[in-house]
Design a protein around this motif. Structure first.
Motif, PDB file in Angstrom:
ATOM      1  N   ASN A  30      17.105 -23.661  29.575  1.00 30.49           N
ATOM      2  CA  ASN A  30      16.609 -23.632  28.653  1.00 30.49           C
ATOM      3  C   ASN A  30      16.514 -22.075  27.994  1.00 30.49           C
ATOM      4  OD1 ASN A  30      15.539 -26.111  28.556  1.00 30.49           O
ATOM      5  ND2 ASN A  30      13.715 -25.570  29.706  1.00 30.49           N
ATOM      6  N   GLN A  34      18.065 -21.098  24.115  1.00 32.38           N
ATOM      7  CA  GLN A  34      17.277 -20.163  23.287  1.00 32.38           C
ATOM      8  C   GLN A  34      18.087 -19.081  22.678  1.00 32.38           C
ATOM      9  OE1 GLN A  34      13.507 -19.190  24.973  1.00 32.38           O
ATOM     10  NE2 GLN A  34      12.748 -21.316  24.890  1.00 32.38           N
ATOM     11  N   ASN A 125       0.986 -21.655  16.489  1.00 26.60           N
ATOM     12  CA  ASN A 125       1.733 -22.615  17.341  1.00 26.60           C
ATOM     13  C   ASN A 125       0.694 -23.767  17.234  1.00 26.60           C
ATOM     14  OD1 ASN A 125       2.934 -24.082  19.258  1.00 26.60           O
ATOM     15  ND2 ASN A 125       2.642 -22.543  21.067  1.00 26.60           N
ATOM     16  N   LEU A 134      -1.289 -26.518  27.629  1.00 30.75           N
ATOM     17  CA  LEU A 134       0.042 -25.604  27.828  1.00 30.75           C
ATOM     18  C   LEU A 134      -0.142 -24.305  28.076  1.00 30.75           C
ATOM     19  CD1 LEU A 134       2.157 -26.606  24.648  1.00 30.75           C
ATOM     20  CD2 LEU A 134       2.766 -26.831  27.087  1.00 30.75           C
ATOM     21  N   ASP A 138       2.426 -22.648  30.651  1.00 28.24           N
ATOM     22  CA  ASP A 138       3.350 -21.881  30.180  1.00 28.24           C
ATOM     23  C   ASP A 138       2.856 -20.611  29.364  1.00 28.24           C
ATOM     24  OD1 ASP A 138       6.044 -20.768  30.040  1.00 28.24           O
ATOM     25  OD2 ASP A 138       6.920 -22.410  28.654  1.00 28.24           O
ATOM     26  N   GLU A 142       6.235 -21.256  26.188  1.00 21.87           N
ATOM     27  CA  GLU A 142       6.068 -22.478  25.313  1.00 21.87           C
ATOM     28  C   GLU A 142       4.546 -22.261  24.451  1.00 21.87           C
ATOM     29  OE1 GLU A 142       6.263 -27.035  25.407  1.00 21.87           O
ATOM     30  OE2 GLU A 142       6.871 -26.261  27.298  1.00 21.87           O
TER      31      GLU A 142
END
Lengths: 174, 415
Positions: A30, A34, A125, A134, A138, A142
């Motif tokens: 991941n 990115q 976000n 979330l 993370d 995220e």
């Protein structure tokens, strides 16, 4: 929740344990993805290292040298406990140093998220509105809170602690 | 601080002060509060105004020096205090806040409290009711010294010192009185169980103190209620039961309701015991307890916090996004086939859009929907009084009249 975060951290550092290795590998892929996508948009794409504030926020300077992504540190997320609501700043909001740019509710606690820079909110976000949890899963990835456009961002960000200094700071104050 | 304090307002002083003297008093008070030497500070408020007390508390939270430990005790006139991220339409029967409100949804049993303030506090957690039989205790310290139970445990020890041996801290960090009948053997110093802790559902503990927290910039505030001798326990549930509750789907924080009880102590005994408990925990030799009052509104920052808390925008437009729907989950109070399904999306207390759908898809509904959407969108929900009067329609369609009557019942205008 705190237990889950500890497990995840262990799995990243102790990669020889077979059960946690696959998660570790997925994580790496991941990050790589990115980086690649960032390069596609910019020729000078160097993702800057995360910096931390004494109020337990992290910031990361984008490759355009003016967009700063802001979130709360893993240490803070663990201390807050289960997050049930995140208040996000409106896009376009002008903020001054130390203003609240958001707030988190967890276990009967309201906590402010303050910005270490003056600037303008360009994105928040939205995923956190639907899934506040979330922030426990993370917090430094995220679950970023907002992106700000900051003048002299490079200079400003240089004044903050790097990961090592921040770790020492949290150990000293707890 | 000094120059801005000239907005000082002379009000209920305990001894007459001239404006000049008041100014000097306030600015030296503010300096003392933030002085790094002031490591242990204890205050009790004579004000019964919830907006004043919460603003003094917030000032102490923001201004007291790193490392310091602060105790602040206060009692408010009757008011409902909702948490930072709560929805007043969901938590409170807004039509009852003013005694002579014509939209009062339950005329059968009119509560007799007169005007009740609705206050959104800055800390998290759920909705509580305050009155003169309730003492609020508040402890401020560094985040590094903070746990969610620590100061509830301190208050439990104080209550036990006053003979309230059934008091303990529960798993929600609140203080309850155990209701078990048989006395068990227990460790006396354990603040999380008592001789009367029971697993029997019939002897459920009664809540006497609710906790909430505010965390910012490495400081932590823990405040709690202490229901000592409220005469209003019977009518409190009327105020905390919203007629809109079953029609609202909300983000944010919903209250967990618990059976409550009075502790049965007078305010002064409790205040003295908590003060003594705080001093024995943090600082002997600092026994002086300072009395504060409304005249601290002369301090510009306290005044600013007070004005913000009092504004309807703070109370209502800080509400997390929610949907009001006449048919949330198949509820049949409002007949779908006859009246359609009406819903509104509300963000920052402002109606974003509304929908009205009919199962029979008659064309006449289209005009009604357009009328509603055009006239309701972008309005602040708390500013809508009479729903019918708020629509500029020449003559109201019967379906529309019925819908507006439903909205008047469920969403009455707050005071």
């Amino acid at each position: 929740m705190a237990a889950r975060i500890c497990l995840a951290r262990t799995s990243r550092s102790v990669s020889s344990i077979p059960t946690s290795f696959s998660r570790f590998a997925v994580k790496r892929v991941n990050v790589g993805a990115q980086l690649r996508s960032a390069r596609a948009f910019s020729i000078s794409a160097v993702v800057q290292e995360k910096k931390y504030t004494k109020d337990h926020e992290w910031v990361e300077l984008g490759s355009d040298n003016k967009t700063v992504t802001l979130g709360i540190s893993k240490y803070a997320a663990e201390a807050l406990g289960d997050v049930i609501y995140v208040e996000l700043p409106e896009t376009g909001l002008e903020v001054n140093f130390d203003d609240a740019v958001g707030a988190v509710e967890s276990v009967k606690s309201a906590s402010d998220i303050n910005t270490p820079f003056s600037g303008k909110v360009i994105e928040s976000n939205g995923a956190l509105e639907e899934k506040p949890g979330l922030l426990n899963q993370d917090p430094e990835g995220e679950a970023w809170i907002a992106k700000l456009e900051v003048e002299n961002a490079g200079e400003e960000i240089g004044k903050l602690m790097d990961a090592e200094a921040y770790k020492a700071f949290t150990e000293e104050s707890s | 601080m000094r120059s801005r304090a000239c907005r000082a307002r002379a009000c209920n002083c305990w001894f007459p002060r001239t404006n000049q003297a008041l100014l000097r008093h306030n600015s030296s008070w503010a300096e003392k509060v933030s002085n790094p030497q002031s490591q242990i500070q204890t205050y009790i408020s004579k004000s019964r105004d919830p907006y004043v007390n919460l603003s003094i508390e917030h000032f102490l939270f923001q201004k007291t020096p790193p490392g310091s430990k602060i105790l602040f005790l206060y009692t408010n006139r009757p008011c409902i205090v909702i948490g930072r991220n709560q929805n007043p339409w969901l938590e409170v029967n807004l039509g009852l806040l003013q005694p002579h409100d014509t939209h009062n949804a339950s005329p059968s049993e009119p509560p007799a409290l007169g005007t009740v303030d609705l206050v959104r506090r800055r800390s998290g957690g759920g909705t509580v009711f305050h009155d003169e039989g309730n003492v609020n205790w508040s402890v401020i310290c560094d985040f590094a010294d903070f746990t969610r139970d620590k100061h509830a445990e301190m208050v439990v020890r104080c209550l036990r010192s006053l003979g309230i041996e059934r008091a303990r801290v529960n798993e929600r960090h609140d203080i309850v009185l155990d209701q078990g009948i048989d006395k068990q053997q227990v460790e006396g110093s354990d603040t999380h169980s008592t001789a009367y802790t029971s697993t029997n559902a019939a002897s459920r503990p009664l809540k006497v103190s609710g906790s909430a927290y505010k965390l910012s910039r490495n400081r932590a505030l823990h405040h709690g209620t202490a229901l000592l001798q409220s005469p209003n326990l019977q009518i409190i549930p009327h105020y905390l039961h919203s007629p809109a509750k079953s029609y609202i789907t909300a983000k944010g924080v919903e209250s967990v309701s618990s059976p409550v009880s009075n502790i049965g102590l007078d305010n002064a005994s409790f205040e003295d015991a908590v003060h003594a408990g705080f001093i024995s925990t943090y600082g002997s030799g600092m026994e002086r307890r300072e009395v504060v009052d409304d005249d601290l509104l002369g301090i510009a920052e306290i005044r600013k916090g007070f004005d913000e808390l009092k504004s309807l925008d703070w109370t209502f437009t800080q509400t997390p996004q929610f949907v009001f729907s006449s048919q949330p989950m198949g509820t049949m109070d409002f007949d779908l086939s006859a009246n359609g399904k009406f819903s509104m999306n509300i963000r920052h207390g402002i109606i974003q859009d509304c929908e009205w759908t009919f199962s029979d898809k008659k064309t006449s509904a289209k005009e009604l929907i357009t009328l509603l959407s055009e006239q309701l969108a972008h309005r602040k929900l708390h500013e809508i009084g009479d729903w019918a009067a708020s629509l500029k329609a020449e003559d109201l369609d019967p379906k529309l009249s019925e819908l507006l009557a439903f909205l008047n019942r469920t969403l009455p205008q707050p005071a």
